[in-house]
Design a protein around this motif. Structure first.
Motif, PDB file in Angstrom:
ATOM      1  N   PRO A  77      50.893  -9.911 -54.344  1.00 33.85           N
ATOM      2  CA  PRO A  77      50.678  -8.590 -53.731  1.00 33.85           C
ATOM      3  C   PRO A  77      50.277  -7.560 -54.780  1.00 33.85           C
ATOM      4  N   ARG A  78      49.610  -6.525 -54.330  1.00 34.34           N
ATOM      5  CA  ARG A  78      49.221  -5.454 -55.243  1.00 34.34           C
ATOM      6  C   ARG A  78      50.439  -4.618 -55.610  1.00 34.34           C
ATOM      7  N   ALA A  79      50.542  -4.291 -56.895  1.00 33.18           N
ATOM      8  CA  ALA A  79      51.603  -3.380 -57.341  1.00 33.18           C
ATOM      9  C   ALA A  79      51.231  -1.953 -56.956  1.00 33.18           C
ATOM     10  N   ARG A  80      52.220  -1.080 -56.950  1.00 31.21           N
ATOM     11  CA  ARG A  80      51.954   0.312 -56.616  1.00 31.21           C
ATOM     12  C   ARG A  80      51.049   0.925 -57.684  1.00 31.21           C
ATOM     13  N   ALA A  81      49.927   1.477 -57.260  1.00 36.15           N
ATOM     14  CA  ALA A  81      48.916   1.987 -58.188  1.00 36.15           C
ATOM     15  C   ALA A  81      49.259   3.393 -58.644  1.00 36.15           C
ATOM     16  N   ASP A  82      49.111   3.652 -59.930  1.00 43.51           N
ATOM     17  CA  ASP A  82      49.316   4.992 -60.476  1.00 43.51           C
ATOM     18  C   ASP A  82      48.068   5.841 -60.244  1.00 43.51           C
ATOM     19  N   ARG A  83      48.283   7.083 -59.933  1.00 43.33           N
ATOM     20  CA  ARG A  83      47.166   7.987 -59.704  1.00 43.33           C
ATOM     21  C   ARG A  83      46.441   8.281 -61.006  1.00 43.33           C
ATOM     22  N   PRO A  84      45.118   8.156 -61.034  1.00 47.75           N
ATOM     23  CA  PRO A  84      44.359   8.520 -62.241  1.00 47.75           C
ATOM     24  C   PRO A  84      44.432  10.018 -62.499  1.00 47.75           C
ATOM     25  N   GLU A  85      44.180  10.418 -63.726  1.00 48.52           N
ATOM     26  CA  GLU A  85      44.147  11.828 -64.072  1.00 48.52           C
ATOM     27  C   GLU A  85      42.887  12.487 -63.504  1.00 48.52           C
ATOM     28  N   GLY A  86      42.979  13.784 -63.294  1.00 43.58           N
ATOM     29  CA  GLY A  86      41.814  14.543 -62.878  1.00 43.58           C
ATOM     30  C   GLY A  86      41.626  14.580 -61.374  1.00 43.58           C
ATOM     31  N   PRO A  87      40.631  15.359 -60.936  1.00 43.40           N
ATOM     32  CA  PRO A  87      40.363  15.482 -59.493  1.00 43.40           C
ATOM     33  C   PRO A  87      39.829  14.183 -58.913  1.00 43.40           C
ATOM     34  N   LEU A  88      40.199  13.921 -57.668  1.00 48.64           N
ATOM     35  CA  LEU A  88      39.780  12.698 -56.985  1.00 48.64           C
ATOM     36  C   LEU A  88      39.058  13.064 -55.692  1.00 48.64           C
ATOM     37  N   GLY A  89      38.307  12.108 -55.180  1.00 54.46           N
ATOM     38  CA  GLY A  89      37.608  12.311 -53.917  1.00 54.46           C
ATOM     39  C   GLY A  89      38.418  11.881 -52.718  1.00 54.46           C
ATOM     40  N   LEU A  90      39.689  11.508 -52.943  1.00 56.33           N
ATOM     41  CA  LEU A  90      40.561  11.112 -51.843  1.00 56.33           C
ATOM     42  C   LEU A  90      41.988  11.487 -52.158  1.00 56.33           C
ATOM     43  N   ASP A  91      42.780  11.549 -51.114  1.00 45.47           N
ATOM     44  CA  ASP A  91      44.212  11.732 -51.254  1.00 45.47           C
ATOM     45  C   ASP A  91      44.797  10.396 -51.721  1.00 45.47           C
ATOM     46  N   TRP A  92      45.482  10.397 -52.867  1.00 36.40           N
ATOM     47  CA  TRP A  92      45.953   9.135 -53.446  1.00 36.40           C
ATOM     48  C   TRP A  92      46.948   8.417 -52.538  1.00 36.40           C
ATOM     49  N   GLU A  93      47.555   9.125 -51.606  1.00 37.75           N
ATOM     50  CA  GLU A  93      48.454   8.467 -50.665  1.00 37.75           C
ATOM     51  C   GLU A  93      47.717   7.461 -49.792  1.00 37.75           C
ATOM     52  N   VAL A  94      46.403   7.617 -49.632  1.00 35.17           N
ATOM     53  CA  VAL A  94      45.608   6.626 -48.907  1.00 35.17           C
ATOM     54  C   VAL A  94      45.725   5.269 -49.586  1.00 35.17           C
ATOM     55  N   VAL A  95      45.688   5.268 -50.918  1.00 37.63           N
ATOM     56  CA  VAL A  95      45.765   4.021 -51.676  1.00 37.63           C
ATOM     57  C   VAL A  95      47.106   3.341 -51.451  1.00 37.63           C
ATOM     58  N   HIS A  96      48.195   4.112 -51.547  1.00 40.14           N
ATOM     59  CA  HIS A  96      49.514   3.515 -51.352  1.00 40.14           C
ATOM     60  C   HIS A  96      49.664   2.939 -49.947  1.00 40.14           C
ATOM     61  N   ALA A  97      49.205   3.686 -48.941  1.00 41.54           N
ATOM     62  CA  ALA A  97      49.376   3.252 -47.555  1.00 41.54           C
ATOM     63  C   ALA A  97      48.563   2.000 -47.248  1.00 41.54           C
ATOM     64  N   THR A  98      47.308   1.968 -47.678  1.00 47.36           N
ATOM     65  CA  THR A  98      46.463   0.819 -47.355  1.00 47.36           C
ATOM     66  C   THR A  98      46.818  -0.395 -48.196  1.00 47.36           C
ATOM     67  N   ASP A  99      47.230  -0.200 -49.446  1.00 42.91           N
ATOM     68  CA  ASP A  99      47.673  -1.342 -50.247  1.00 42.91           C
ATOM     69  C   ASP A  99      48.898  -2.006 -49.619  1.00 42.91           C
ATOM     70  N   ALA A 100      49.811  -1.207 -49.107  1.00 46.51           N
ATOM     71  CA  ALA A 100      50.996  -1.772 -48.463  1.00 46.51           C
ATOM     72  C   ALA A 100      50.609  -2.604 -47.254  1.00 46.51           C
ATOM     73  N   GLN A 101      49.615  -2.160 -46.502  1.00 48.04           N
ATOM     74  CA  GLN A 101      49.177  -2.918 -45.333  1.00 48.04           C
ATOM     75  C   GLN A 101      48.403  -4.167 -45.722  1.00 48.04           C
ATOM     76  N   LEU A 102      47.689  -4.126 -46.834  1.00 45.65           N
ATOM     77  CA  LEU A 102      46.988  -5.323 -47.309  1.00 45.65           C
ATOM     78  C   LEU A 102      47.983  -6.367 -47.823  1.00 45.65           C
ATOM     79  N   ASN A 103      49.056  -5.905 -48.438  1.00 42.82           N
ATOM     80  CA  ASN A 103      50.071  -6.840 -48.935  1.00 42.82           C
ATOM     81  C   ASN A 103      50.774  -7.553 -47.787  1.00 42.82           C
ATOM     82  N   GLU A 104      51.118  -6.813 -46.753  1.00 40.24           N
ATOM     83  CA  GLU A 104      51.813  -7.392 -45.599  1.00 40.24           C
ATOM     84  C   GLU A 104      51.136  -6.923 -44.323  1.00 40.24           C
ATOM     85  N   PRO A 105      49.975  -7.486 -43.989  1.00 42.81           N
ATOM     86  CA  PRO A 105      49.221  -7.011 -42.833  1.00 42.81           C
ATOM     87  C   PRO A 105      49.874  -7.403 -41.511  1.00 42.81           C
ATOM     88  N   GLU A 106      49.578  -6.634 -40.500  1.00 45.75           N
ATOM     89  CA  GLU A 106      50.002  -6.950 -39.147  1.00 45.75           C
ATOM     90  C   GLU A 106      49.298  -8.236 -38.699  1.00 45.75           C
TER      91      GLU A 106
END
Length: 506
Positions: free
Chosen positions: A409-438
């Motif tokens: 499974p993917r480990a929890r990803a650390d947010r990169p420094e600087g401005p991003l084009g997305l809310d980093w919570e998107v990464v945490h939420a979708t990685d969790a679903q990829l690790n244990e999908p419905e």
């Protein structure tokens, strides 16, 4: 700083920040040095800000006639600035008390306003008065904060002889969405930045004729954006809605968790709706209470195609593809929540994006549209095709993930420094679903009836190609095409990507 001479000979200064189309900004206070705007939510990354120092503040000279500080008389200063800049029509922004000035200017010179942005604006110009009771109710949202009781007790000491500077100091904790270190630092500068005598003159008798202003504003054909803070008392969102009703073409955006200085509370949430509003190529639609930005190409009435980006992307990345498809299609490219210029508000997840895409298609009456979707957006699109057959016409899945559990499974990803084009919570939420999908998300693939083109990126992709092939076999009407381009085929090899779409009938 550049200097110009206004109608009465007073020399006024303005600051220029950023590049691109000018946005004339009027600071509030009233009569506060424009320095308090600071980086102003990063708007200068998108527009050339022309930030006026009102007469008697900042680098601008004091007038010989103190009565000229009155709000209505400063309308001539704004017009003098427009003439100095050589603008036939201008995009105009006013914050706080300067919302009154901007409204008066729009009422007096409607033909000179291309668009109008009012940020937590004053409302006296149209006769909307904010009562002390309303301010008190707005402040009650902070009742659970450790500083609340002391701050409310301090407010109770205000009397008719309390100096304005002291009043602002005592009220400051209630002017922000969070009374944190950034808010305290911003509030501390008020005393040095405000011109208190001029502030009193700003609201002098005769400054406003609400009845005349209300009668004139329907003549403003320009679009208007009013941005209110959810926790602001002046104006509250309810009062901001009343102000919006004074204009024929007004949109109200309420920034969640924000107070009177919304760029201090959340710079991104402040800037995104303003940038989207000012960009003529961007439109917005609200789906389930979330404001989504999108772009459109092609002629109305042409067969619709909807382009959906992947994680970290936005609708803007489809410009090359959309431009080609627009020759014979009406093309829509959406920014999903948490991305680009749409609201960055959760929850997030593939199922959330599925439902959001459903709402987008229905809100814009795009039932039966072809959908071309990349990566995360592709997963949302095929979940929708599985859940509601018939809503999507043809389906193109570019390097879409397959909901087989990840091992490891993917480990929890650390947010990169600087401005991003997305809310980093998107990464945490979708990685969790990829690790244990419905499980039903893969078991239901056979229910997809839409003709489907699956595009794989080949050995250059970090996606497991055998999983993509497995999904192609699981769909009853799927065609698999591999283009050796990596994960972002539409960007790495746009011509090959377009050729595959054309061969598929899009």
């Amino acid at each position: 700083m550049p200097i110009f001479t206004t109608y009465d000979g007073t020399e006024l200064a303005y600051d220029v920040r950023g590049e691109g189309e000018p946005l004339v900004c009027l600071p509030g206070g009233p009569m506060r040095d424009a320095a308090y705007l600071g980086a102003f939510g990063g708007l200068a990354a998108h527009r050339r800000l022309i930030v006026l120092d009102p007469r008697g503040t900042g680098a601008s000279a004091e007038p010989t006639d103190p009565a000229s500080y009155r709000c209505d008389r400063q309308v001539a200063d704004v017009e003098a600035l427009r003439r100095h800049l050589g603008l036939e029509r201008m995009d105009l922004l006013g914050h706080s008390a300067a919302g009154n000035l901007a409204a008066l200017y729009a009422a007096s010179h409607p033909e000179r306003v291309r668009s109008l942005v009012l940020v937590t604006p004053g409302t006296r110009a149209v006769g909307i008065e904010i009562t002390d009771e309303e301010w008190d109710r707005a402040g009650e949202v902070f009742a659970g904060e450790h500083w609340y009781e002391e701050a409310r007790a301090d407010l109770a000491t205000i009397g008719p002889d309390t100096p304005p500077a002291r009043i602002m100091e005592l009220a400051a904790p209630f002017a922000y969405g969070r009374w944190d270190e950034a808010a305290r630092a911003h509030a501390a500068a008020f005393t040095d930045e405000a011109h208190w005598d001029a502030a009193a003159a700003f609201y002098a008798d005769g400054a406003f004729d609400p009845e005349a202003t209300r009668a004139a504003l329907p003549g403003l054909t320009a679009p208007v954006l009013i941005l209110a803070g959810e926790h602001d008392g002046g104006p509250s969102p309810v009062r901001a809605a009343e102000l919006a009703a004074c204009f024929p073409h007004a949109e109200l955006v309420v920034q969640r968790g924000a107070g009177h200085y919304p760029w201090v509370d959340d710079a991104g949430a402040f800037a995104r709706p303003i940038v989207a509003f000012l960009d003529p190529e961007v439109r917005t639609v609200t789906v389930d209470g979330v404001r989504l930005a999108y772009r459109v190409w092609g002629e109305e009435g042409a067969p619709p195609v909807v382009l959906v980006h992947g994680r970290g992307g936005s609708g803007a990345e489809w410009a090359r593809i959309a431009g080609e498809l627009a020759a014979d299609h009406r093309v829509y490219a959406v920014d999903l929540r948490g991305h680009g210029l749409s609201d960055w508000t959760g929850p997030y997840g593939f199922d959330v994006f599925r439902d959001e895409l459903r709402g987008f298609l229905k809100e814009l009456d795009l039932t039966g549209a072809d959908v071309v979707a990349h990566s995360m957006g592709g997963a949302a699109a095929y979940l929708l095709a599985m859940d509601e057959p018939g809503l999507i016409g043809r389906l193109v899945l570019e390097e879409a993930p397959v909901f087989l559990p990840l091992d490891p499974p993917r480990a929890r990803a650390d947010r990169p420094e600087g401005p991003l084009g997305l809310d980093w919570e998107v990464v945490h939420a979708t990685d969790a679903q990829l690790n244990e999908p419905e499980p039903t998300w893969r078991e239901g693939l056979a229910a997809i009836t839409a003709p489907t083109l699956i595009l794989a990126g080949g050995e250059l992709s970090h996606f497991a190609q055998e999983r993509i092939a497995w999904m192609a076999n699981a769909l009853p009407a799927a065609r698999l095409v591999t283009i050796d381009a990596g994960h972002e085929i539409h960007r790495s090899r746009p011509d090959a990507f377009l050729a595959a779409l054309r061969a598929f009938g899009i």
